[in-house]
Scaffold this active site. Structure first.
Site, PDB file in Angstrom:
ATOM      1  CB  SER A 222      -0.902   0.008   1.237  1.00  0.00           C
ATOM      2  OG  SER A 222      -1.553   1.256   1.396  1.00  0.00           O
TER       3      SER A 222
ATOM      4  CD  GLN B 223      -3.163   1.400  -2.597  1.00  0.00           C
ATOM      5  OE1 GLN B 223      -2.371   1.382  -1.660  1.00  0.00           O
ATOM      6  NE2 GLN B 223      -4.002   2.394  -2.799  1.00  0.00           N
TER       7      GLN B 223
ATOM      8  CE1 TYR C   4      -6.233   4.481  -1.062  1.00  0.00           C
ATOM      9  CE2 TYR C   4      -4.185   4.095   0.128  1.00  0.00           C
ATOM     10  CZ  TYR C   4      -5.526   3.818  -0.083  1.00  0.00           C
ATOM     11  OH  TYR C   4      -6.146   2.865   0.693  1.00  0.00           O
TER      12      TYR C   4
ATOM     13  CB  THR D 246      -6.889   2.659  -4.373  1.00  0.00           C
ATOM     14  OG1 THR D 246      -6.335   1.359  -4.155  1.00  0.00           O
ATOM     15  CG2 THR D 246      -8.182   2.782  -3.567  1.00  0.00           C
TER      16      THR D 246
ATOM     17  NE  ARG E 252     -12.460   3.286   7.168  1.00  0.00           N
ATOM     18  CZ  ARG E 252     -11.266   3.264   6.582  1.00  0.00           C
ATOM     19  NH1 ARG E 252     -10.174   3.159   7.315  1.00  0.00           N
ATOM     20  NH2 ARG E 252     -11.162   3.345   5.263  1.00  0.00           N
TER      21      ARG E 252
ATOM     22  CE  LYS F 271      -7.898  -2.839  -3.224  1.00  0.00           C
ATOM     23  NZ  LYS F 271      -8.763  -2.004  -2.353  1.00  0.00           N
TER      24      LYS F 271
ATOM     25  CG  HIS G 298     -11.474   0.572   0.534  1.00  0.00           C
ATOM     26  ND1 HIS G 298     -10.708   1.174  -0.434  1.00  0.00           N
ATOM     27  CD2 HIS G 298     -10.715   0.588   1.662  1.00  0.00           C
ATOM     28  CE1 HIS G 298      -9.548   1.542   0.088  1.00  0.00           C
ATOM     29  NE2 HIS G 298      -9.526   1.198   1.363  1.00  0.00           N
TER      30      HIS G 298
ATOM     31  NE  ARG H 171     -10.447  -0.472   6.360  1.00  0.00           N
ATOM     32  CZ  ARG H 171     -10.158  -0.589   7.654  1.00  0.00           C
ATOM     33  NH1 ARG H 171     -10.750  -1.542   8.371  1.00  0.00           N
ATOM     34  NH2 ARG H 171      -9.302   0.217   8.238  1.00  0.00           N
TER      35      ARG H 171
END
Length: 387
Positions: free
Chosen positions: A109, A130, A132, A158, A167, A254, A278, A281
């Site tokens: 990530s 991955q 962002y 992503t 959350r 993603k 996700h 989430r």
């Protein structure tokens, strides 16, 4: 690899709940809102029945698959997970070692607690990265250059965090950036001395891939920086086009649930997509990944590699995913639970062995000698589209 009396990912999660401070367990286990999307992911999987085919020779059954030009030992890999070292210092490295040893992909990530370069030395050709995209295109471009220099050939972008998900568990526990722990959380951490001792001896978890770009900043400025780089309400298809033009290897997008978005990703030149909510989430009212997968397969045909993420917990679930149209599967939470339950060495290797063995067991019961033989013919009642 023996795992003591732990035989399923569910048992690992139960053990992790006891071993981790509540705030850390909730960070891994929790979801957005009322966590309806988290529950929906599991409920939809459990509603899928698989139809066995009898009297078929499966004596040579094997689980290997090829995706993005590489042959892997099983049709699943480690999903990207931020701040994994909160579970235990060294988690990123341990997962990468196990993925390399067992020959499955490890997707690092952007928000990992270990740098691209460090993990690349461990996972080598099994490493995916991955990204962002965030609001700062310069930072994203720099991360891509580092991944390319480290030998990464599969980039996973992503796109499903336009804004951070709400959350409640994390808010109650004060697990945010900057941290705002309550007295209850502090006492709970103190009640888990083994976790506290390991955390005290290990490196302080942070976003290792941003060390060179963020510089010195206050807690509030750091929180704002993280928010900008892990979410971006202005992210659009133009940014993805820029990334596609800049990245010379396999590109995976993603966080797609809408068949129309999947078709657009294919037209833009993506090599694959991750059908994902996700892990529940982000948007609590989002559909389960597995329930939209057949429609996406029907819309895209065989033009894209489809990877299923969110809610996968067993070899049965991996088979259900492939029968519903997926080419590959990613799992996240179960790997962190395995580390918490069994440690850095036994946990990652043990869960890979368990999932691979479960998948092969299911494959043989369905009368298949190869993962490629799975199709909608194995779903009951009949549903989805044949690949």
């Amino acid at each position: 690899m023996p795992t003591g009396r732990v035989f399923t990912t569910g048992q690992m999660a139960a053990s992790a709940r006891k071993r981790l401070p509540r705030a850390i367990f909730d960070f891994v286990d929790g979801g957005a809102g009322s966590e309806a999307a988290v529950r929906r992911n599991r409920e939809r999987f459990e509603q899928i029945a698989l139809m066995p085919q009898a009297l078929r020779d499966c004596s040579a059954a094997q689980s290997e698959v090829t995706i993005f030009g590489r042959r892997y030992a099983a049709p699943f890999g480690v999903a990207p997970m931020g701040f994994a070292d909160l579970v235990r210092p060294g988690t990123d490295r341990a997962l990468a070692r196990a993925a390399k040893a067992r020959n499955i992909p490890y997707c690092l990530s952007t928000a990992a607690t270990t740098s691209i370069e460090t993990i690349a030395e461990i996972a080598q050709e099994n490493l995916w990265f991955q990204l962002y995209p965030g609001s700062d295109e310069t930072i994203a471009a720099g991360l891509m250059r580092r991944a390319l220099a480290a030998g990464v050939t599969t980039l996973v972008v992503t796109i499903d965090i336009p804004v951070p998900g709400k959350r409640p568990r994390d808010l109650v526990n004060g697990l945010s950036i900057p941290l705002k722990p309550s007295l209850k959380t502090i006492l709970d951490v103190a009640a888990h001395p083994r976790w506290l001792w390991r955390a005290a001896l290990g490196e302080r978890p942070g976003m290792a891939n941003f060390v060179d770009v963020r510089g010195a900043m206050s807690g509030l400025a750091h929180a704002e920086f993280v928010s900008r780089q892990l979410s971006c309400p202005g992210l659009d298809w133009r940014r993805i086009e820029v990334i596609r033009e800049a990245w010379p290897h396999h590109l995976v997008i993603k966080g797609i649930l809408n068949p129309q978005d999947a078709v657009r990703a294919e037209r833009l030149g993506a090599d694959g997509i991750v059908v994902s909510n996700h892990g529940g989430r982000q948007l609590d009212s989002a559909p389960a990944s597995i329930e939209v997968l057949p429609a996406i397969r029907e819309a895209c045909g065989d033009r894209l590699k489809l990877i299923l993420d969110s809610g996968v917990r067993s070899g049965d679930d991996i088979a259900r995913s492939l029968a519903s149209g997926a080419d590959f599967v990613l799992l996240g939470r179960p790997f962190l639970f395995a580390v918490a339950a069994l440690g850095l060495e036994r946990g990652p290797a043990g869960i890979i062995d368990i999932l691979q063995a479960e998948f092969l067991n299911t494959l043989v019961h369905l009368g298949c000698a190869d993962a490629a033989e799975l199709s909608s013919e194995h779903l009951w009642p009949r549903q989805g589209a044949n690949r």
